[in-house]
Design a protein around this motif. Structure first.
Motif, PDB file in Angstrom:
ATOM      1  N   SER A 167       0.825  -1.208   0.000  1.00 57.21           N
ATOM      2  CA  SER A 167       0.000   0.000   0.000  1.00 57.21           C
ATOM      3  C   SER A 167       0.861   1.261   0.000  1.00 57.21           C
ATOM      4  O   SER A 167       0.375   2.346  -0.309  1.00 57.21           O
ATOM      5  CB  SER A 167      -0.928   0.015   1.227  1.00 57.21           C
ATOM      6  N   ARG A 168       2.150   1.109   0.344  1.00 60.40           N
ATOM      7  CA  ARG A 168       3.076   2.236   0.315  1.00 60.40           C
ATOM      8  C   ARG A 168       3.664   2.376  -1.085  1.00 60.40           C
ATOM      9  O   ARG A 168       4.240   1.435  -1.643  1.00 60.40           O
ATOM     10  CB  ARG A 168       4.222   2.010   1.305  1.00 60.40           C
ATOM     11  N   ARG A 169       3.539   3.577  -1.658  1.00 61.85           N
ATOM     12  CA  ARG A 169       4.098   3.821  -2.979  1.00 61.85           C
ATOM     13  C   ARG A 169       5.619   3.783  -2.981  1.00 61.85           C
ATOM     14  O   ARG A 169       6.241   3.567  -4.033  1.00 61.85           O
ATOM     15  CB  ARG A 169       3.607   5.173  -3.506  1.00 61.85           C
ATOM     16  N   ASP A 170       6.223   3.992  -1.822  1.00 61.49           N
ATOM     17  CA  ASP A 170       7.682   4.045  -1.734  1.00 61.49           C
ATOM     18  C   ASP A 170       8.298   2.699  -1.368  1.00 61.49           C
ATOM     19  O   ASP A 170       9.465   2.619  -0.994  1.00 61.49           O
ATOM     20  CB  ASP A 170       8.120   5.100  -0.720  1.00 61.49           C
ATOM     21  N   LEU A 171       7.533   1.609  -1.482  1.00 61.13           N
ATOM     22  CA  LEU A 171       8.034   0.302  -1.062  1.00 61.13           C
ATOM     23  C   LEU A 171       9.312  -0.076  -1.810  1.00 61.13           C
ATOM     24  O   LEU A 171      10.275  -0.555  -1.195  1.00 61.13           O
ATOM     25  CB  LEU A 171       6.961  -0.768  -1.278  1.00 61.13           C
ATOM     26  N   THR A 172       9.346   0.138  -3.108  1.00 58.35           N
ATOM     27  CA  THR A 172      10.548  -0.212  -3.882  1.00 58.35           C
ATOM     28  C   THR A 172      11.743   0.586  -3.411  1.00 58.35           C
ATOM     29  O   THR A 172      12.866   0.053  -3.278  1.00 58.35           O
ATOM     30  CB  THR A 172      10.302   0.020  -5.374  1.00 58.35           C
ATOM     31  N   GLU A 173      11.557   1.863  -3.136  1.00 56.73           N
ATOM     32  CA  GLU A 173      12.651   2.717  -2.654  1.00 56.73           C
ATOM     33  C   GLU A 173      13.149   2.233  -1.291  1.00 56.73           C
ATOM     34  O   GLU A 173      14.364   2.234  -1.019  1.00 56.73           O
ATOM     35  CB  GLU A 173      12.178   4.161  -2.561  1.00 56.73           C
ATOM     36  N   ILE A 174      12.242   1.816  -0.436  1.00 52.27           N
ATOM     37  CA  ILE A 174      12.617   1.302   0.882  1.00 52.27           C
ATOM     38  C   ILE A 174      13.415   0.012   0.742  1.00 52.27           C
ATOM     39  O   ILE A 174      14.447  -0.181   1.404  1.00 52.27           O
ATOM     40  CB  ILE A 174      11.361   1.091   1.749  1.00 52.27           C
ATOM     41  N   VAL A 175      12.964  -0.890  -0.129  1.00 53.58           N
ATOM     42  CA  VAL A 175      13.691  -2.141  -0.363  1.00 53.58           C
ATOM     43  C   VAL A 175      15.096  -1.858  -0.887  1.00 53.58           C
ATOM     44  O   VAL A 175      16.085  -2.455  -0.437  1.00 53.58           O
ATOM     45  CB  VAL A 175      12.916  -3.040  -1.350  1.00 53.58           C
ATOM     46  N   LYS A 176      15.194  -0.934  -1.822  1.00 52.56           N
ATOM     47  CA  LYS A 176      16.493  -0.584  -2.399  1.00 52.56           C
ATOM     48  C   LYS A 176      17.440  -0.054  -1.330  1.00 52.56           C
ATOM     49  O   LYS A 176      18.634  -0.379  -1.305  1.00 52.56           O
ATOM     50  CB  LYS A 176      16.300   0.453  -3.507  1.00 52.56           C
ATOM     51  N   HIS A 177      16.910   0.767  -0.419  1.00 47.24           N
ATOM     52  CA  HIS A 177      17.746   1.310   0.652  1.00 47.24           C
ATOM     53  C   HIS A 177      18.194   0.208   1.609  1.00 47.24           C
ATOM     54  O   HIS A 177      19.378   0.169   2.002  1.00 47.24           O
ATOM     55  CB  HIS A 177      16.978   2.387   1.416  1.00 47.24           C
ATOM     56  N   CYS A 178      17.284  -0.679   1.991  1.00 46.30           N
ATOM     57  CA  CYS A 178      17.653  -1.787   2.877  1.00 46.30           C
ATOM     58  C   CYS A 178      18.758  -2.630   2.256  1.00 46.30           C
ATOM     59  O   CYS A 178      19.703  -3.045   2.940  1.00 46.30           O
ATOM     60  CB  CYS A 178      16.429  -2.650   3.169  1.00 46.30           C
ATOM     61  N   HIS A 179      18.630  -2.887   0.965  1.00 49.39           N
ATOM     62  CA  HIS A 179      19.655  -3.656   0.261  1.00 49.39           C
ATOM     63  C   HIS A 179      20.994  -2.926   0.302  1.00 49.39           C
ATOM     64  O   HIS A 179      22.042  -3.550   0.518  1.00 49.39           O
ATOM     65  CB  HIS A 179      19.204  -3.884  -1.185  1.00 49.39           C
ATOM     66  N   ALA A 180      20.956  -1.616   0.139  1.00 49.64           N
ATOM     67  CA  ALA A 180      22.184  -0.817   0.105  1.00 49.64           C
ATOM     68  C   ALA A 180      22.918  -0.822   1.443  1.00 49.64           C
ATOM     69  O   ALA A 180      24.155  -0.762   1.475  1.00 49.64           O
ATOM     70  CB  ALA A 180      21.861   0.615  -0.312  1.00 49.64           C
ATOM     71  N   VAL A 181      22.161  -0.900   2.551  1.00 48.34           N
ATOM     72  CA  VAL A 181      22.816  -0.884   3.872  1.00 48.34           C
ATOM     73  C   VAL A 181      23.075  -2.293   4.398  1.00 48.34           C
ATOM     74  O   VAL A 181      23.519  -2.467   5.532  1.00 48.34           O
ATOM     75  CB  VAL A 181      21.989  -0.071   4.895  1.00 48.34           C
ATOM     76  N   GLY A 182      22.804  -3.306   3.571  1.00 50.74           N
ATOM     77  CA  GLY A 182      23.187  -4.672   3.909  1.00 50.74           C
ATOM     78  C   GLY A 182      22.157  -5.473   4.676  1.00 50.74           C
ATOM     79  O   GLY A 182      22.500  -6.497   5.280  1.00 50.74           O
ATOM     80  N   LEU A 183      20.896  -5.061   4.652  1.00 54.04           N
ATOM     81  CA  LEU A 183      19.845  -5.814   5.337  1.00 54.04           C
ATOM     82  C   LEU A 183      19.198  -6.830   4.399  1.00 54.04           C
ATOM     83  O   LEU A 183      18.923  -6.521   3.241  1.00 54.04           O
ATOM     84  CB  LEU A 183      18.765  -4.864   5.859  1.00 54.04           C
ATOM     85  N   TYR A 184      18.969  -8.031   4.912  1.00 56.96           N
ATOM     86  CA  TYR A 184      18.216  -9.050   4.189  1.00 56.96           C
ATOM     87  C   TYR A 184      16.741  -8.684   4.307  1.00 56.96           C
ATOM     88  O   TYR A 184      16.216  -8.541   5.408  1.00 56.96           O
ATOM     89  CB  TYR A 184      18.483 -10.426   4.796  1.00 56.96           C
ATOM     90  N   THR A 185      16.060  -8.536   3.176  1.00 56.28           N
ATOM     91  CA  THR A 185      14.679  -8.058   3.195  1.00 56.28           C
ATOM     92  C   THR A 185      13.680  -9.177   2.935  1.00 56.28           C
ATOM     93  O   THR A 185      13.806  -9.942   1.983  1.00 56.28           O
ATOM     94  CB  THR A 185      14.467  -6.952   2.148  1.00 56.28           C
TER      95      THR A 185
END
Length: 378
Positions: free
Chosen positions: A74-92
């Motif tokens: 439901s969040r339009r920014d979900l892809t951006e959030i996933v991309k950021h988590c990936h960049a900081v080394g979090l398994y999503t």
């Protein structure tokens, strides 16, 4: 924002964060673990705040970011959030109903670095699944999402919450998950908090139904060994010992609500008198080590008898504080699920009222999950 605190040696670093990005969801599941008083869209954390939270989480030692809701899509920014988590080394891990995700968006999420999808499926039969979820056509969309997840090469887990309406097909849900290409299936008998607590009368099966379902799922472990991982969350009300809730209070993971409140577990707000800190005002590290709510039931000093002298206290950590609160009125009491608890008779009495549940009798009406809080029971 408070400066990061020195890590106390006695408290291990967190390994996971459950990020409830929103409480908005197209489904209305009557067993939803979200609170009955849902967070509104207007107060949700913005994109940059969530990104800061994930950066701080990674720095604090968190390995897994579970992106949940409501429905996180439901969040339009979900892809951006996933991309950021990936960049900081979090398994999503995306915990989703599937409704709200189309094929193009699934490819976007995969390209952003999404590591895993956990798809909720309410039943192996379409009509029953849609009735449980309160959303016509939801089952068909979930089938599409499972296909798209496999096509982009992301590991899939199927999550099935088990209750009276689908317990006869608990074993079938394992088979169904395998047919959908899932690598893991979670058969989770309903835990009676929040909306499930409100709907307990319509959801809870009998002991006979439960024991039959548990036996079926356990038997399938041998059948599907090496093919699919089966996680089995057994029911509380018919158990002998309590579960090790959350692996221990504030011992491994934390939750962040859509409005930024940090919780030791998803139901912690049901315990009165706890002081919860907000990620708008405190860093993740500061919250994890210093927030009063997180330290309220850490370790064993808070325990009363029989937990204090019980040899199992290092296994189940005293059981569930929220359940103790709900059923005894005091979160410090021994979890009444445990047969050694002086309050176990309360659980036994509740369970006894469901002994004569007839599997052939239609399931009663639900109080469906909604942003508008239901009227209190008469």
């Amino acid at each position: 924002m408070n400066a990061p605190q020195k890590i106390p040696e006695a408290i291990p670093a967190p390994v996971g964060i459950l990020a409830e990005l929103t409480h908005r969801c197209p489904l209305a599941c009557p067993y939803c673990s979200n609170p009955v008083e849902l967070d509104t869209r207007e107060g949700e954390l913005d994109t940059e705040t969530w990104k800061r939270v994930f950066s701080e989480s990674a720095a604090a030692g968190v390995l897994h970011a579970h992106l949940s809701g409501g429905e996180p899509a439901s969040r339009r920014d979900l892809t951006e959030i996933v991309k950021h988590c990936h960049a900081v080394g979090l398994y999503t891990n995306l915990i989703t109903s599937g409704v709200g995700i189309n094929e193009a968006r699934m490819h976007e999420l995969a390209d952003a670095g999404l590591d895993h999808v956990q798809l909720s499926i309410q039943d192996a039969e379409a009509e029953s699944a849609d009735r449980i979820g309160g959303y016509k056509g939801g089952f068909a969309r979930k089938m599409d999402v499972a296909k798209w997840v496999n096509e982009v090469g992301i590991p899939l887990t199927v999550n099935a919450v088990i209750h009276r309406a689908n317990i006869a097909r608990a074993g079938r849900m394992v088979e169904f998950a395998y047919e959908l290409g899932a690598r893991r299936v979670e058969i989770a008998h309903t835990q009676y908090y929040a909306w499930a607590y409100l709907n307990r009368q319509a959801l809870m099966p009998s002991r006979a139904q439960t024991e039959k379902a548990v036996a079926e799922v356990e038997a399938l472990r041998k059948v599907y060994a090496g093919k699919i991982v089966i996680d089995h969350v057994v029911p509380d009300y018919y158990a002998k010992y309590p579960k090790a809730c959350m692996g221990g209070w504030a011992k491994r993971t934390l939750n962040v609500t859509p409005h930024g409140k940090a919780l030791p577990c998803h139901a912690a707000e049901t315990i009165p008198g706890l002081e919860f800190w907000n990620v708008r005002d405190h860093s993740i590290s500061d919250i994890w080590f210093n927030a009063p709510a997180f330290n309220a039931f850490r370790g064993e000093d808070w325990m009363v008898e029989p937990c204090r002298s019980c040899p199992r206290k290092s296994q189940d950590h005293g059981g569930c504080r929220c359940q103790a609160m709900a059923l005894t009125g005091d979160a410090r009491n021994a979890d009444p699920i445990c047969h050694l608890s002086p309050f176990h008779d309360k659980v036994a009495a509740i369970a006894a009222t469901f002994e004569e549940v007839d599997a052939n009798v239609p399931v009663g009406d639900y109080v469906y999950r909604t942003l508008k809080a239901p009227a209190p029971a008469a």
